[in-house]
Design an enzyme around this catalytic site. Structure first.
Site, PDB file in Angstrom:
ATOM      1  N   CYS A  13       0.846  -1.189   0.000  1.00  7.94           N
ATOM      2  CA  CYS A  13       0.000   0.000   0.000  1.00  7.94           C
ATOM      3  C   CYS A  13       0.892   1.253   0.000  1.00  7.94           C
ATOM      4  O   CYS A  13       2.112   1.174   0.123  1.00  7.94           O
ATOM      5  CB  CYS A  13      -0.901  -0.004   1.230  1.00  7.94           C
ATOM      6  SG  CYS A  13       0.022   0.071   2.785  1.00  7.94           S
ATOM      7  N   CYS A  96       2.902   5.332   8.840  1.00 10.94           N
ATOM      8  CA  CYS A  96       1.870   5.543   7.828  1.00 10.94           C
ATOM      9  C   CYS A  96       1.011   6.737   8.229  1.00 10.94           C
ATOM     10  O   CYS A  96       0.577   6.828   9.384  1.00 10.94           O
ATOM     11  CB  CYS A  96       1.015   4.283   7.699  1.00 10.94           C
ATOM     12  SG  CYS A  96      -0.438   4.499   6.647  1.00 10.94           S
ATOM     13  N   GLU A 126       1.267  -1.805  15.747  1.00  5.14           N
ATOM     14  CA  GLU A 126       0.449  -0.617  15.457  1.00  5.14           C
ATOM     15  C   GLU A 126      -0.497  -0.311  16.613  1.00  5.14           C
ATOM     16  O   GLU A 126      -0.604   0.838  17.055  1.00  5.14           O
ATOM     17  CB  GLU A 126      -0.362  -0.819  14.179  1.00  5.14           C
ATOM     18  CG  GLU A 126      -1.278   0.368  13.871  1.00  5.14           C
ATOM     19  CD  GLU A 126      -2.267   0.094  12.760  1.00  5.14           C
ATOM     20  OE1 GLU A 126      -3.430   0.531  12.878  1.00  5.14           O
ATOM     21  OE2 GLU A 126      -1.896  -0.562  11.759  1.00  5.14           O
ATOM     22  N   THR A 167      -5.685  -0.261  11.426  1.00  4.90           N
ATOM     23  CA  THR A 167      -5.846  -0.004   9.983  1.00  4.90           C
ATOM     24  C   THR A 167      -6.063  -1.270   9.170  1.00  4.90           C
ATOM     25  O   THR A 167      -6.691  -1.240   8.112  1.00  4.90           O
ATOM     26  CB  THR A 167      -4.628   0.752   9.408  1.00  4.90           C
ATOM     27  OG1 THR A 167      -3.433  -0.002   9.690  1.00  4.90           O
ATOM     28  CG2 THR A 167      -4.512   2.143   9.991  1.00  4.90           C
TER      29      THR A 167
END
Length: 264
Positions: A13, A96, A126, A167
């Site tokens: 991504c 990110c 994360e 996410t």
């Protein structure tokens, strides 16, 4: 020979591509740097970065005073940033942007006196990072954990709650969880923080898996994205193989296969 259907969304991504590019540029410009943890969950990419001089360290204690440090795409705990500042380290934040946005959401929610609820894997880097940006977060791995919290104390239903998601969270899991909170609690704010690229990749993988005899998922075994893709594919296809590289494929796995799917 079997037909192969390749997912158009397969691959890294934007957030991961950005992190890798920052690490590459920093390693070349500085003649070396430190990566705090795996900058992404992909052993092959990490090895390529190490060859450029970006050494991986597993803790702040391994960082040299004044050294340039890359913060991984998953983000990092707030106390780690504080410690790096004390060491005089130069931080290149490759977190990110979507994760940074969630960090801001949870921090703001707590300033407003709201209970932060994170739907995701409690021990994922994360999620651990997100949780550190507020003092009293609740992390639930799914609807059953949400129900247990609500059952603990009737007052929990009156608590102002702000809900966010990891996410890479599976959408069905997130939606089931927030709908329970929405129904049971009197004051709930919901932020759909699942990455669009993740959702697109998961949706496409499910669609392909339902139309093939065999599904192959490529990715690092430590990657939450890869694990979730595999779980989703298994719901639609009986024969799913998760691999890190082509050497793990065997012709025997494709016996009787007329159509195979591939995502990554």
């Amino acid at each position: 020979m079997a037909e192969v259907r390749v997912a158009k969304s397969a691959g890294f991504c934007y957030g991961v591509e950005r992190a890798v590019k920052l690490a590459e540029e920093t390693a070349r410009e500085k003649g070396g740097c430190a990566m705090l943890g795996s900058i992404i969950h992909n052993v092959h990419v990490v090895a390529e970065l190490e060859a450029l001089g970006a050494r991986q360290v597993d803790s702040v204690e391994e960082v040299r005073p004044g050294e340039t440090v890359i913060i991984r795409s998953h983000g990092e705990r707030k106390e780690v940033f504080d410690r790096l500042e004390q060491l005089g380290a130069v931080c290149v934040n490759a977190t990110c942007p979507n994760v940074v946005h969630i960090q801001e959401l949870v921090s703001q929610a707590e300033q407003e006196g709201r209970q932060v609820v994170i739907i995701g894997e409690p021990h994922h880097p994360e999620v651990m990072g997100l949780a550190s940006w507020c003092a009293h977060p609740l992390v639930f791995d799914g609807p059953e954990a949400v129900k247990m919290w609500l059952a603990e104390d009737p007052k929990n239903r009156e608590t102002p709650v702000t809900v966010v998601a990891q996410t890479t969270c599976i959408r069905e899991l997130f939606e089931t969880s927030w709908k329970i909170l929405k129904k049971e609690c009197t004051n709930v704010k919901i932020f759909d923080t699942i990455c669009n690229a993740t959702h697109k990749r998961q949706t496409e993988a499910a669609d392909i898996a339902g139309k093939v005899d065999v599904m192959v998922v490529v990715g690092d075994r430590k990657s939450a994205n890869t694990k979730h893709l595999t779980e989703i594919c298994l719901r639609r296809c009986r024969r799913v193989l998760q691999i890190e590289n082509a050497d793990e494929l065997s012709p025997d796995f494709f016996n009787g296969c007329s159509v195979a799917g591939l995502t990554a």
